[in-house]
Motif scaffolding. Structure first.
Motif, PDB file in Angstrom:
ATOM      1  N   GLN A 115       1.458  -0.858  -0.180  1.00 27.45           N
ATOM      2  CA  GLN A 115      -0.025   0.031   0.096  1.00 27.45           C
ATOM      3  C   GLN A 115       0.994   0.911  -0.108  1.00 27.45           C
ATOM      4  O   GLN A 115       2.091   1.468   0.722  1.00 27.45           O
ATOM      5  CB  GLN A 115      -0.996   0.221   1.268  1.00 27.45           C
ATOM      6  N   HIS A 116       0.377   2.423  -0.576  1.00 29.26           N
ATOM      7  CA  HIS A 116       0.498   3.719  -0.255  1.00 29.26           C
ATOM      8  C   HIS A 116       1.175   3.965   0.957  1.00 29.26           C
ATOM      9  O   HIS A 116       0.177   3.987   2.156  1.00 29.26           O
ATOM     10  CB  HIS A 116       0.110   5.102  -1.275  1.00 29.26           C
ATOM     11  N   GLY A 117       2.274   4.507   1.374  1.00 32.02           N
ATOM     12  CA  GLY A 117       2.326   4.961   3.224  1.00 32.02           C
ATOM     13  C   GLY A 117       2.522   4.114   3.693  1.00 32.02           C
ATOM     14  O   GLY A 117       3.470   4.301   4.850  1.00 32.02           O
ATOM     15  N   PHE A 118       2.836   2.642   3.145  1.00 31.44           N
ATOM     16  CA  PHE A 118       3.777   1.472   3.523  1.00 31.44           C
ATOM     17  C   PHE A 118       4.525   1.344   3.092  1.00 31.44           C
ATOM     18  O   PHE A 118       5.715   1.603   3.025  1.00 31.44           O
ATOM     19  CB  PHE A 118       2.456   0.237   4.073  1.00 31.44           C
ATOM     20  N   ALA A 119       4.168   0.613   1.673  1.00 27.52           N
ATOM     21  CA  ALA A 119       5.871   0.221   0.650  1.00 27.52           C
ATOM     22  C   ALA A 119       5.773   1.618  -0.055  1.00 27.52           C
ATOM     23  O   ALA A 119       7.416   1.102  -0.218  1.00 27.52           O
ATOM     24  CB  ALA A 119       5.105   0.087  -0.047  1.00 27.52           C
ATOM     25  N   TYR A 120       5.331   2.324  -0.255  1.00 29.61           N
ATOM     26  CA  TYR A 120       5.872   3.332  -1.585  1.00 29.61           C
ATOM     27  C   TYR A 120       5.375   4.587  -1.019  1.00 29.61           C
ATOM     28  O   TYR A 120       4.145   4.849  -0.170  1.00 29.61           O
ATOM     29  CB  TYR A 120       5.376   2.504  -2.365  1.00 29.61           C
ATOM     30  N   GLY A 121       5.984   5.904  -1.658  1.00 31.51           N
ATOM     31  CA  GLY A 121       4.991   7.178  -1.263  1.00 31.51           C
ATOM     32  C   GLY A 121       6.307   8.017  -0.946  1.00 31.51           C
ATOM     33  O   GLY A 121       6.628   7.125   0.161  1.00 31.51           O
ATOM     34  N   GLU A 122       5.842   8.921  -0.353  1.00 33.82           N
ATOM     35  CA  GLU A 122       6.954  10.183   0.619  1.00 33.82           C
ATOM     36  C   GLU A 122       7.014   9.492   1.964  1.00 33.82           C
ATOM     37  O   GLU A 122       8.020   9.408   2.510  1.00 33.82           O
ATOM     38  CB  GLU A 122       6.380  11.634   0.673  1.00 33.82           C
ATOM     39  N   LYS A 123       6.217   9.027   2.346  1.00 38.69           N
ATOM     40  CA  LYS A 123       6.144   8.411   3.389  1.00 38.69           C
ATOM     41  C   LYS A 123       5.939   7.120   4.001  1.00 38.69           C
ATOM     42  O   LYS A 123       5.233   6.446   4.672  1.00 38.69           O
ATOM     43  CB  LYS A 123       4.902   8.990   4.836  1.00 38.69           C
ATOM     44  N   GLY A 124       5.681   6.195   2.451  1.00 38.33           N
ATOM     45  CA  GLY A 124       5.828   4.716   2.537  1.00 38.33           C
ATOM     46  C   GLY A 124       7.758   4.293   2.717  1.00 38.33           C
ATOM     47  O   GLY A 124       7.423   3.515   1.722  1.00 38.33           O
ATOM     48  N   ASN A 135      11.991  -1.508  -6.474  1.00 41.22           N
ATOM     49  CA  ASN A 135      12.444   0.039  -6.549  1.00 41.22           C
ATOM     50  C   ASN A 135      12.081  -0.137  -5.785  1.00 41.22           C
ATOM     51  O   ASN A 135      12.165   1.619  -4.968  1.00 41.22           O
ATOM     52  CB  ASN A 135      12.901   0.103  -8.219  1.00 41.22           C
ATOM     53  N   LEU A 136      10.891   0.860  -6.217  1.00 35.80           N
ATOM     54  CA  LEU A 136       9.840   1.431  -6.142  1.00 35.80           C
ATOM     55  C   LEU A 136       9.654   1.566  -4.554  1.00 35.80           C
ATOM     56  O   LEU A 136       8.773   2.742  -3.819  1.00 35.80           O
ATOM     57  CB  LEU A 136       8.136   1.230  -6.652  1.00 35.80           C
ATOM     58  N   CYS A 137       9.518   0.670  -3.887  1.00 37.72           N
ATOM     59  CA  CYS A 137       9.323   0.087  -2.421  1.00 37.72           C
ATOM     60  C   CYS A 137      10.378   0.085  -1.291  1.00 37.72           C
ATOM     61  O   CYS A 137      11.079  -0.022  -0.526  1.00 37.72           O
ATOM     62  CB  CYS A 137       8.971  -0.893  -1.982  1.00 37.72           C
ATOM     63  N   ARG A 138      12.045   1.012  -2.729  1.00 32.63           N
ATOM     64  CA  ARG A 138      13.130   0.938  -2.469  1.00 32.63           C
ATOM     65  C   ARG A 138      14.124  -0.156  -1.866  1.00 32.63           C
ATOM     66  O   ARG A 138      14.798  -0.482  -0.131  1.00 32.63           O
ATOM     67  CB  ARG A 138      13.095   2.401  -0.833  1.00 32.63           C
ATOM     68  N   MET A 139      13.221  -0.857  -2.355  1.00 29.97           N
ATOM     69  CA  MET A 139      14.157  -2.368  -1.586  1.00 29.97           C
ATOM     70  C   MET A 139      15.256  -2.665  -3.273  1.00 29.97           C
ATOM     71  O   MET A 139      14.703  -2.074  -4.240  1.00 29.97           O
ATOM     72  CB  MET A 139      13.289  -3.316  -2.356  1.00 29.97           C
ATOM     73  N   GLU A 140      16.498  -3.753  -2.926  1.00 29.25           N
ATOM     74  CA  GLU A 140      17.138  -3.735  -3.755  1.00 29.25           C
ATOM     75  C   GLU A 140      16.776  -5.261  -4.364  1.00 29.25           C
ATOM     76  O   GLU A 140      16.598  -6.135  -3.585  1.00 29.25           O
ATOM     77  CB  GLU A 140      18.799  -4.160  -2.351  1.00 29.25           C
ATOM     78  N   TYR A 141      16.711  -5.452  -5.485  1.00 31.46           N
ATOM     79  CA  TYR A 141      16.129  -6.191  -6.263  1.00 31.46           C
ATOM     80  C   TYR A 141      17.444  -7.092  -6.730  1.00 31.46           C
ATOM     81  O   TYR A 141      18.361  -6.822  -7.410  1.00 31.46           O
ATOM     82  CB  TYR A 141      14.763  -6.077  -7.736  1.00 31.46           C
TER      83      TYR A 141
END
Ligand code: FMN
Length: 195
Positions: A85-94, A137-143
Motif C-alpha cells: 500500500q501507498h504510505g506503507f511500501a511506497y510514497g513519501e511516507k511509505g 525499486n519503488l519500495c526502495r528494496m534491492e531486487y
C-alpha cells in the motif's frame, strides 16, 4: 542472521513437479518463513495487516511461483495490489520496506534458450521480470537476479533434486550473509553462482 520470507504462490500444488520439491527443501530451515498464499487464502481474501507485519519481520523477500503467462499466478498479483500500500511500501511516507532485499524464484515450462532475443519468447527472463524489479525499486528494496528452473516439461528427476539443493544452499548463504552484493549482482541468474 537475516530472516527470509518466501511468498509462495502455486494454485495447483498437488500437480507440481518442481515447486513442490523446491519449497520442501527450505521448509524447515531456521530463519526462513514459508508463506503459502494459496493455502492461506483460497478465497483470495488477503489479510493485509498480517501480510504487512510479516514483511516487517523479515529482511529478504522472495516471490516463488511458476511462470504463468509471462508473469505470476493471480493470487500473487492480488497480494501486490493489496499489501504493498501507498504510505506503507511506497510514497513519501511509505518507507517500511526500505533497504530489504527482494528476489524472484521461478519455474517455467520453456527452456532457458527460448528466453532470449532470438528465441521463441523473444525476451529474457530478466526482461519479463521488469515489473517485479521496478515494484521493488519503488519500495526502495534491492531486487536481486532471479533463481530460475526452466524446462518443466523435459526436466529429469535428478535435475529437480539438484535445483532444490542449489536453492537450499542459496537461501542458507543469503540468510547467513555469506555472499557479497557485487557477486550477487554480477550474474543473470543466482543459480549461476557457484556456492
Ligand atoms: C496457466 C499457465 C500458464 C503458463 N504460462 C507459462 C509461460 O508463460 N511461460 C512458460 O515458460 N511456462 C508457462 N507455463 C508452464 C509452467 O510455468 C510450468 O508448468 C511450471 O512452472 C512447472 O512448475 P511446477 O512443476 O511446480 O508446477 C504455464 C502453465 C500454466 C498452467
Amino acid at each position: 542472521m537475516k530472516k527470509i520470507l518466501i511468498l509462495f504462490a502455486h494454485p495447483a500444488l498437488h500437480k507440481s513437479k518442481i515447486n513442490n520439491i523446491l519449497i520442501k527443501s527450505v521448509l524447515h530451515e531456521p530463519g526462513i518463513t514459508v508463506n503459502n498464499l494459496y493455502e492461506k487464502y483460497p478465497d483470495f481474501y488477503i489479510d493485509i495487516i498480517a501480510e504487512q507485519q510479516l514483511l516487517l519481520e523479515h529482511d529478504i523477500i522472495v516471490w516463488q511461483h511458476p511462470f504463468y503467462w509471462y508473469s505470476g499466478p493471480a493470487l500473487l498479483k492480488e497480494w501486490f495490489d493489496l499489501v504493498l500500500q501507498h504510505g506503507f511500501a511506497y510514497g513519501e511516507k511509505g518507507r517500511r520496506l526500505e533497504g530489504k532485499k527482494a528476489m524472484s524464484v521461478i519455474t517455467t515450462g520453456g527452456r532457458r534458450e527460448i528466453y532470449s532475443a532470438r528465441g521463441r519468447n523473444h525476451f529474457t527472463m530478466n526482461e519479463f521480470l521488469v515489473p517485479y524489479r521496478q515494484s521493488a525499486n519503488l519500495c526502495r528494496m534491492e531486487y536481486l537476479p532471479p533463481f530460475v528452473v526452466h524446462g518443466a516439461h523435459t526436466i529429469l528427476p535428478e535435475e529437480i533434486v539438484n535445483a532444490a539443493s542449489g536453492y537450499k544452499r542459496l537461501m542458507q548463504t543469503l540468510r547467513d550473509g555469506l555472499i557479497d552484493d557485487t557477486v550477487l549482482h554480477s550474474v543473470e541468474y543466482l543459480n549461476d553462482i557457484k556456492l
